[in-house]
Design a protein around this motif. Structure first.
Motif, PDB file in Angstrom:
ATOM      1  N   GLY A 268       0.932  -1.346   0.064  1.00 11.00           N
ATOM      2  CA  GLY A 268      -0.057  -0.060  -0.180  1.00 11.00           C
ATOM      3  C   GLY A 268       0.763   0.998  -0.324  1.00 11.00           C
ATOM      4  O   GLY A 268      -0.034   2.153  -0.113  1.00 11.00           O
ATOM      5  N   LEU A 269       1.813   1.304   0.521  1.00  6.19           N
ATOM      6  CA  LEU A 269       2.937   2.464   0.683  1.00  6.19           C
ATOM      7  C   LEU A 269       3.292   2.671  -0.796  1.00  6.19           C
ATOM      8  O   LEU A 269       3.727   3.618  -0.637  1.00  6.19           O
ATOM      9  N   TYR A 270       3.118   1.660  -2.101  1.00  4.88           N
ATOM     10  CA  TYR A 270       3.653   2.266  -3.405  1.00  4.88           C
ATOM     11  C   TYR A 270       2.271   3.396  -3.536  1.00  4.88           C
ATOM     12  O   TYR A 270       3.037   3.837  -4.444  1.00  4.88           O
ATOM     13  N   VAL A 271       1.636   3.248  -3.257  1.00  5.63           N
ATOM     14  CA  VAL A 271       0.055   4.050  -3.509  1.00  5.63           C
ATOM     15  C   VAL A 271       0.879   5.286  -3.844  1.00  5.63           C
ATOM     16  O   VAL A 271       0.286   6.251  -3.965  1.00  5.63           O
ATOM     17  N   ALA A 272       1.277   5.551  -2.888  1.00  4.18           N
ATOM     18  CA  ALA A 272       1.747   7.426  -2.079  1.00  4.18           C
ATOM     19  C   ALA A 272       2.723   7.398  -3.238  1.00  4.18           C
ATOM     20  O   ALA A 272       2.608   8.933  -3.115  1.00  4.18           O
ATOM     21  N   GLN A 273       3.039   6.715  -3.959  1.00  5.89           N
ATOM     22  CA  GLN A 273       4.278   7.539  -4.372  1.00  5.89           C
ATOM     23  C   GLN A 273       5.169   8.508  -4.413  1.00  5.89           C
ATOM     24  O   GLN A 273       5.442   9.615  -4.872  1.00  5.89           O
ATOM     25  N   ASP A 274       5.945   7.620  -3.048  1.00  4.46           N
ATOM     26  CA  ASP A 274       6.724   8.530  -2.620  1.00  4.46           C
ATOM     27  C   ASP A 274       8.117   7.816  -2.661  1.00  4.46           C
ATOM     28  O   ASP A 274       8.130   6.631  -2.291  1.00  4.46           O
ATOM     29  N   ALA A 275       9.677   8.275  -3.112  1.00  4.57           N
ATOM     30  CA  ALA A 275      10.481   7.721  -2.543  1.00  4.57           C
ATOM     31  C   ALA A 275      11.042   6.481  -1.808  1.00  4.57           C
ATOM     32  O   ALA A 275      10.957   5.844  -1.268  1.00  4.57           O
TER      33      ALA A 275
END
Length: 712
Positions: free
Chosen positions: A293-300
């Motif tokens: 789900g952290l990939y959804v944040a589109q944050d490196a």
């Protein structure tokens, strides 16, 4: 689970070929650790965090070649009072001579004395980019320290983006070393309490630690795709020790239980693989799904955390399914040696679920009352979350023990135009310079901004104005100044000229707002996937919905406690921190995905034991009693490990690590006690066989009449 399932076949092969399985595991760990030595880990760059209007501004500035040159500032003060100008001039001459001799220093500017007479600063420009400055900062800081030693009557310190970052990394390294030193002995002590035998206690800790080492090695090449944002090592240690110990604990406890029933070691291993092994796979997948789900944040930074956590969980699952059965088969009954007499007798006397059965009995007799009371307690804990404030990290969230942080604050106090909240207003077009000149005048006249010398720079039709807020650095002041620039001053001064407000302070605000905006999407993604996963695993819509509701309850209670602890000052002395009045903006999003994954850890294990009872023909109430009591020892031990490891992070210096540790520890404690021992069994009893709809278990008639539960 079928005795012919994949987990059983893998366990059988490992148990019948123990030395091969152990050798392959050791080879895996050695290769992974070797990779961490050979392959340099990549770090995120500043452009990786660009978002929103400030990201657009940074891109335009970089393309035009108008980016700020990396700078550092040396601050001179006198600890005994007003600055002695003669002594300061001598030290400044030494600084200039030594700093100009460094290859990484472009120029050393003229010294500036503060109007209050208490300080002087020496600015310098560094060669290359900000990333180059980070690589060369140690020599520059060492040079400043050398001049300090030669002038003991003065306080000579240094601050700047590169040196502050270096100080933060040093603090993170110190925190990580402290966490390692504390978490290992604490975890081993808890395992010793759980098993009462040295070998049995050592196996989960050893496997978890090897999984952490292997995961860090495997992450090194992956960092070229998902560069480390600075927290990977902390997160891998935090999650790796928790899940690694838990998975081994689930497996080992079940194998010992089956051996006590008279089964051979190989049969016990196979049954543990068919039951606990299956739960380990489902739990591991749940954590992986949640972290995705952290990939959804589109944050490196979040992407690096997600990748590293997925790797360590996958390695921990692999170890529990392969090398653990091999060790158990090779050790046999010797896994319970050498025994610690007092602990061994205490465990035998208490028996499995001895304590939980006393708590569970009134819950099963009065499920409605138990559910109502526990729900009120969770809601009471969650209510403060409604007022939770989230802001980006700033100087006030950094430990004041970092020398560069203290220097930066002194610099702001004595030279408002040199430090503090800075903003870059970029404009393009023929009237860009004229518009920025008007903006500079109106901003300075407002009394809330100052403009440094040569505030406007231009190239190829692009112009940039740098403004510095006179207010002390804080998240609230930073966002207020940014809003004034974007909503009032810039539109009025620039008119139809294309413009954007960026700079470090704007980037920090936009980054925090972006995380806050992405949170609903992350929540929806994680809850939807875990709901589907639970429905498929247990073939029950009701179980999936109950799981989702309980996960949300645990997270809400956690957020409420975070708000209570960190937005107020009553816990400052207890946890050794200074309240910033808010929770750092990335913490809630990160905690949500972690908590959903970790709560599934023992939730799946408990439900698996309850389902075993239902499949055996027990009445729902009896199946719940049997499942909860038989799994209580494992759940309690697993939760104790998680809480202790997370609590270690609550003692660290970095406020972000402290907030993460407190949040995780509190959430797991609530989840393993109030939620899993009171709310879950109450709901399962009230639902009865409807809990398993549309699974065929909901239609299966009990072969054993439900008996009265007696309080022991």
């Amino acid at each position: 689970m079928s005795r012919g399932s994949v987990t059983v076949r893998v366990a059988r092969w490992s148990a019948t070929h123990p030395w091969r399985a152990i050798g392959l595991w050791l080879l895996l760990v050695v290769v992974a650790v070797g990779m961490s030595v050979v392959v340099p880990k990549q770090q995120t760059e500043s452009r990786d965090t660009w978002v929103g209007q400030s990201g657009q501004a940074a891109g335009v500035i970089e393309k035009a070649g108008l980016g700020d040159v990396p700078t550092e500032t040396v601050l001179l003060t006198d600890p005994d009072g007003p600055l002695d100008r003669v002594a300061a001039s001598t030290a400044i001459a030494q600084l200039r001579q030594k700093l100009e001799g460094l290859d990484s220093v472009r120029t050393v500017g003229q010294a500036v004395f503060s109007e209050n007479g208490k300080a002087a600063l020496v600015p310098m420009e560094l060669k290359g980019t900000a990333d180059d400055a980070a690589d060369n900062i140690e020599k520059i800081v060492a040079t400043t320290a050398e001049v300090q030693r030669a002038n003991p009557g003065l306080t000579i310190t240094q601050a700047g983006s590169a040196s502050v970052d270096a100080g933060i990394w040093k603090q993170v390294g110190t925190d990580l070393a402290k966490a390692e030193k504390l978490s290992l002995p604490i975890t081993f002590a808890l395992m010793l309490l759980a098993f009462g035998a040295l070998i049995a206690a050592g196996i989960p800790v050893l496997l978890a630690f090897s999984a952490v080492g292997a995961a860090l090695g495997f992450y090194a090449p992956l960092s070229y795709l998902f560069p480390d944002g600075g927290s990977v090592a902390n997160v891998v240690l935090l999650i790796g020790m928790a899940v690694g110990v838990d998975y081994s604990l689930f497996y080992l406890k079940r194998e010992r239980e089956e051996r006590r029933k008279g089964r051979t070691t190989l049969d016990a291993v196979e049954i543990a693989a068919a039951t606990s092994g299956h739960s380990v796979v489902v739990s591991g997948l749940a954590v992986i799904v949640s972290m995705a789900g952290l990939y959804v944040a589109q944050d490196a930074t979040f992407a690096s955390m997600a990748t590293a956590t997925i790797v360590v969980v996958a390695v921990a699952v692999l170890g529990s399914l392969t090398v653990l059965p091999a060790l158990l088969a090779k050790l046999g009954h010797r896994v319970d040696r050498p025994r610690v007499p007092l602990l061994w007798r205490l465990n035998r006397r208490i028996g499995p679920g001895g304590i939980s059965s006393r708590v569970l009995a009134p819950v099963l007799r009065h499920p409605r009352a138990a559910l109502s009371l526990s729900a009120v307690a969770v809601v009471a804990l969650a209510v403060p979350a409604l007022g939770m404030k989230t802001e980006p990290a700033d100087l006030n969230t950094l430990p004041q023990s970092i020398p560069e942080v203290r220097t930066f604050k002194e610099l702001q106090a004595n030279f408002p135009a040199q430090g503090g909240l800075s903003y870059d207003v970029v404009a393009q077009g023929g009237d860009a310079v004229a518009g920025l000149t008007r903006l500079q005048q109106s901003a300075v006249q407002s009394g809330k901004f100052v403009a440094p010398d040569d505030a406007i720079r231009q190239a190829d039709g692009t112009a940039v104005l740098t403004l510095v807020s006179v207010l002390p650095e804080s998240s609230e002041n930073g966002e207020g100044a940014l809003n004034q620039l974007r909503n009032e001053l810039a539109p009025a001064a620039l008119g139809s000229v294309a413009w954007a407000v960026g700079g470090e302070s704007a980037e920090s605000v936009d980054y925090g707002n972006n995380q806050r905006d992405k949170l609903p999407y992350v929540i929806a993604f994680v809850l939807a996937l875990t709901l589907v996963m639970m429905a498929v695993t247990f073939r029950s819509v009701a179980i999936a919905l109950v799981t989702t509701v309980l996960n949300v309850a645990s997270v809400a209670a956690c957020f409420g406690v975070l708000a209570l602890v960190f937005q107020h000052s009553w816990a400052e002395g207890l946890l050794d921190f200074t309240s910033a009045g808010f929770v750092v903006s990335w913490i809630p999003l990160f905690l949500f995905v972690i908590l959903v994954g970790l709560s599934m850890d023992y939730h799946v294990f408990v439900l698996g034991r309850i389902r075993e009872g239902v499949a055996e023909g027990l009445a729902p109430r009896e199946a719940v009693r049997k499942g909860i009591t038989e799994s209580a020892g494992v759940v309690t031990s697993a939760a104790a490990v998680m809480v202790s490891v997370f609590a270690v992070f609550a003692t660290l210096g970095m406020l972000e690590m402290k907030q993460m540790g407190v949040g995780l520890a509190v959430a797991v404690l609530i989840d393993a006690t109030l939620v899993r021992i009171v709310m879950l069994p109450s709901i399962m009893v009230l639902l009865g066989r409807k809990a398993w709809w549309p699974n065929r278990l909901h239609r299966q008639a009990p072969v054993q009449a439900e008996r009265e539960l007696i309080t022991v």
